[in-house]
Enzyme design. Structure first.
Site, PDB file in Angstrom:
ATOM      1  N   ARG A 134      25.412  49.742  44.933  1.00 16.52           N
ATOM      2  CA  ARG A 134      24.639  48.949  45.907  1.00 16.52           C
ATOM      3  C   ARG A 134      23.411  49.694  46.368  1.00 16.52           C
ATOM      4  O   ARG A 134      22.371  49.081  46.644  1.00 16.52           O
ATOM      5  CB  ARG A 134      25.505  48.569  47.105  1.00 16.52           C
ATOM      6  CG  ARG A 134      26.292  47.288  46.961  1.00 16.52           C
ATOM      7  CD  ARG A 134      27.193  47.273  45.736  1.00 16.52           C
ATOM      8  NE  ARG A 134      28.131  46.175  45.741  1.00 16.52           N
ATOM      9  CZ  ARG A 134      29.339  46.239  46.324  1.00 16.52           C
ATOM     10  NH1 ARG A 134      29.768  47.357  46.907  1.00 16.52           N
ATOM     11  NH2 ARG A 134      30.135  45.192  46.295  1.00 16.52           N
ATOM     12  N   ASP A 163      28.556  47.784  39.550  1.00 20.05           N
ATOM     13  CA  ASP A 163      28.800  46.590  40.370  1.00 20.05           C
ATOM     14  C   ASP A 163      27.618  45.670  40.128  1.00 20.05           C
ATOM     15  O   ASP A 163      26.626  46.067  39.487  1.00 20.05           O
ATOM     16  CB  ASP A 163      28.935  46.950  41.860  1.00 20.05           C
ATOM     17  CG  ASP A 163      29.855  45.982  42.603  1.00 20.05           C
ATOM     18  OD1 ASP A 163      29.578  44.763  42.579  1.00 20.05           O
ATOM     19  OD2 ASP A 163      30.844  46.435  43.204  1.00 20.05           O
ATOM     20  N   HIS A 240      33.025  41.731  40.290  1.00 24.08           N
ATOM     21  CA  HIS A 240      31.903  42.617  40.646  1.00 24.08           C
ATOM     22  C   HIS A 240      31.155  43.097  39.401  1.00 24.08           C
ATOM     23  O   HIS A 240      30.780  44.269  39.320  1.00 24.08           O
ATOM     24  CB  HIS A 240      32.419  43.832  41.436  1.00 24.08           C
ATOM     25  CG  HIS A 240      32.831  43.505  42.847  1.00 24.08           C
ATOM     26  ND1 HIS A 240      31.924  43.365  43.875  1.00 24.08           N
ATOM     27  CD2 HIS A 240      34.049  43.271  43.394  1.00 24.08           C
ATOM     28  CE1 HIS A 240      32.573  43.072  44.992  1.00 24.08           C
ATOM     29  NE2 HIS A 240      33.857  43.005  44.731  1.00 24.08           N
ATOM     30  N   GLU A 300      38.657  41.519  44.013  1.00 27.20           N
ATOM     31  CA  GLU A 300      37.798  40.390  44.368  1.00 27.20           C
ATOM     32  C   GLU A 300      37.195  39.632  43.177  1.00 27.20           C
ATOM     33  O   GLU A 300      36.046  39.196  43.249  1.00 27.20           O
ATOM     34  CB  GLU A 300      36.665  40.867  45.304  1.00 27.20           C
ATOM     35  CG  GLU A 300      37.179  41.417  46.607  1.00 27.20           C
ATOM     36  CD  GLU A 300      36.073  41.824  47.578  1.00 27.20           C
ATOM     37  OE1 GLU A 300      36.155  41.390  48.748  1.00 27.20           O
ATOM     38  OE2 GLU A 300      35.147  42.557  47.179  1.00 27.20           O
ATOM     39  N   ASP A 393      31.828  52.087  56.200  1.00 27.53           N
ATOM     40  CA  ASP A 393      30.662  51.203  56.373  1.00 27.53           C
ATOM     41  C   ASP A 393      30.842  50.317  57.612  1.00 27.53           C
ATOM     42  O   ASP A 393      29.943  49.568  57.975  1.00 27.53           O
ATOM     43  CB  ASP A 393      30.419  50.338  55.124  1.00 27.53           C
ATOM     44  CG  ASP A 393      31.630  49.528  54.700  1.00 27.53           C
ATOM     45  OD1 ASP A 393      32.778  49.951  54.981  1.00 27.53           O
ATOM     46  OD2 ASP A 393      31.442  48.464  54.082  1.00 27.53           O
ATOM     47  N   GLU A 442      26.166  48.250  50.849  1.00 29.19           N
ATOM     48  CA  GLU A 442      25.293  47.067  50.920  1.00 29.19           C
ATOM     49  C   GLU A 442      24.279  47.189  52.054  1.00 29.19           C
ATOM     50  O   GLU A 442      23.152  46.732  51.943  1.00 29.19           O
ATOM     51  CB  GLU A 442      26.110  45.784  51.158  1.00 29.19           C
ATOM     52  CG  GLU A 442      26.922  45.316  49.979  1.00 29.19           C
ATOM     53  CD  GLU A 442      28.338  45.826  50.052  1.00 29.19           C
ATOM     54  OE1 GLU A 442      28.573  46.895  50.642  1.00 29.19           O
ATOM     55  OE2 GLU A 442      29.224  45.145  49.494  1.00 29.19           O
TER      56      GLU A 442
HETATM   57  C1  ACM Z   1      36.806  46.607  48.249  1.00 26.65           C
HETATM   58  O1  ACM Z   1      36.488  46.989  49.394  1.00 26.65           O
HETATM   59  N1  ACM Z   1      36.363  45.448  47.793  1.00 26.65           N
HETATM   60  C2  ACM Z   1      37.659  47.404  47.395  1.00 26.65           C
END
Ligand code: ACM
Ligand code: ZN
Length: 517
Positions: A134, A163, A240, A300, A393, A442
């Protein structure tokens, strides 16, 4: 609450003017397992010529004989007396941890109390994850953070190298990954997202990004090895992964119109070429990273395009799958076998628990602790990195005072309150390899911002991973953190200003989800 507030206020007043005359084992992070102090102070030489290392002391061997193997390897004993410093260990790694404990004392104050330390880690995995996809921060930043991890006696750096927002590692067989999707318009992830995810080339004056060449990786690995830190590379799949589809649209899922879908978030699990792609990438990755673990992501996946893609639908039919999630399990099992046959163990985010966990897979629990609790009860090794405690984060102080961050409040005290075996039945504790703080980027485009989010919360992660649970106490830790922050600043790290932390964050009165009450 009143008592907490009182303790915080008193400690804050004291710490502002508290001048320690000396350094010693009572001031370092992580706190050692055992130490004694005695009368006298030794002034350390800066060149280390007053430090003697002993690697074959029978007394020390006897002292560690009942420790688990991983703790034996990192164990050290250290004594400071009028003739200087002696460090005892079984291995170079143990001696290195001892030298780092000493280095932290020296950085706090070169006058060190006479002392005896006996020390070893609680957990074998004490790590930080940096999200280079990111926001690419580059080799100098990574080497600097390796130095910080070493000083904190941590031993793992996990690099999130691939990613949607950028591919960050040279792969000779697939040059488009670094020629076309390692650079983007939009320095900040959300600008890039708002512009419709534009990639560009390195020579575009508005290009942001970069990648690690194979020589860079060799340099990072060698630098980390000198400091007894393992690097875990993460190659994300199947979610991702939009950047792979953009670089090689022929690998992506096919839409109902028969055309490729380069903006698909997920890899096409139905396409044999995509699976060859992953194997080839992993072959090249294995040549660079000489460790037993490779992280294959697994989190995800959106799975939407799999519903319409002819290749994915064919794979589902051939394999007798009734649910599209079966495709994720199919890929994870295939890659796990491929890597196991080459002597590697996979790590995957906890989604891999849901789709048929391969026998040797290690699980990284991130959606809170349930994934890790379940995987360990199934006999799998687990690294705890729950977003309910150690997502770096997330905000470290009240939202109104902080740069934009993610999620809820994870103050230093909230992070420190975590115990990696929380919720795990004692019979499965041996499956908990340790813990890791994750810094997704991000919202963190600059190196100084990344350090601001890391420190001092990484100090808490280091202490949770090393120090026995019954020897951890937050307010004493916080005092040591205030002093270590000064050291980190003097070494050129940006840090959060703990002296200006709001009382609400300090007192740690948080709701279950981390918001202040
Ligand atoms: C994650 O935070 N999507 C592993
Ligand atoms: Zn597909």
């Amino acid at each position: 609450m009143i008592r907490d507030l009182f303790v915080v206020v008193v400690l804050n007043v004291l710490s502002i003017n508290m001048l320690y005359a000396y350094s010693g084992p009572d001031r370092i992070i992580p706190a050692p397992v055992e130490y004694t102090l005695s009368e006298g102070v030794y002034s350390l030489k800066c060149d280390g010529s007053d430090v003697k290392i002993y690697l074959s002391s029978p007394d020390f061997a006897r002292k560690v004989e009942n420790l688990p193997d991983y703790a034996k390897e990192e164990a050290y004993a250290l004594s400071v007396g009028k003739k200087g410093v002696k460090i005892y260990a079984l291995t170079d790694e143990g001696a290195f941890r001892g030298r780092q404990a000493l280095e932290q004392m020296r950085l706090l104050d070169k006058d060190v109390r006479y002392c005896e330390i006996f020390d070893y880690p609680r957990f074998r995995h004490r790590g930080i994850m940096l999200d280079e996809s990111r926001s690419f921060k580059g080799k100098a930043f990574i080497l600097k953070q390796i130095d910080a991890l070493a000083l904190l006696r941590m031993n793992v750096l996990h690099l999130h190298l691939t990613d949607a927002a950028g591919w960050r590692i040279q792969i000779d067989a697939y040059p488009n990954l670094t020629d076309h999707v390692a650079w983007r318009r939009g320095e900040v992830y959300h600008e890039w997202e708002a512009m419709g995810y534009p990639f560009t080339n390195a020579d575009d004056p508005q290009a942001y990004g970069g990648f690690y060449t194979k020589d860079d990786i060799r340099e990072i690995v060698a630098y980390a090895a000198e400091r007894h830190i393992d690097i875990i590379p993460e190659i994300e799949m199947p979610g991702h992964s939009m950047e792979v589809n953009r670089a090689y649209p022929e690998l992506s899922c096919v839409g109902p119109d028969g055309k490729p879908r380069p903006f698909s978030w997920d890899l096409c699990v139905g396409n044999d070429q995509t699976i060859r792609f992953l194997e080839t990438v992993l072959e090249e990755v294995m040549e660079l990273f000489p460790y037993k673990y490779i992280h294959i992501g697994g989190d995800e996946a959106v799975k939407k395009d799999w519903e319409v893609c002819v290749n994915c639908q064919r794979r589902m039919k051939e394999e007798g799958m009734s649910d599209k999630s079966g495709l994720q399990g199919y890929l994870v099992r295939h890659i796990e076998k491929f890597l196991r046959e080459r002597g590697k163990i996979i790590i995957g985010w906890d989604e891999i628990v849901e789709t048929g966990l391969p026998e040797q897979a290690t699980v990284m629990s991130w959606r809170g602790t349930p994934g890790g609790i379940k995987a360990s009860s199934m006999g799998h090794d687990v690294i705890m990195s729950p977003n309910t405690y150690v997502y770096l984060d997330y905000y470290q102080d009240l939202i109104k005072k902080e740069p934009r961050a993610v999620g809820h409040l994870q103050s230093l005290r909230h992070v420190y309150s975590y115990d990696p075996v929380e919720g795990i039945s004692p019979e499965y504790h041996h499956h908990i390899l340790g813990l890791q703080g994750n810094l997704w980027c991000e919202l963190i485009p600059y190196p100084s911002h990344a350090e601001y989010m890391l420190y001092p919360r990484a100090f808490a992660i280091a202490e949770i991973g090393w120090t026995p649970q019954d020897k951890r106490e937050f307010f004493a830790f916080r005092e040591r953190a205030l002093a270590l922050i000064q050291v980190f600043r003097s070494l050129g790290y940006s840090t959060f200003d703990l002296t200006n932390e709001t009382l609400k964050a300090q007192t740690g009165r948080l709701r279950f989800d981390g918001f202040p009450l």
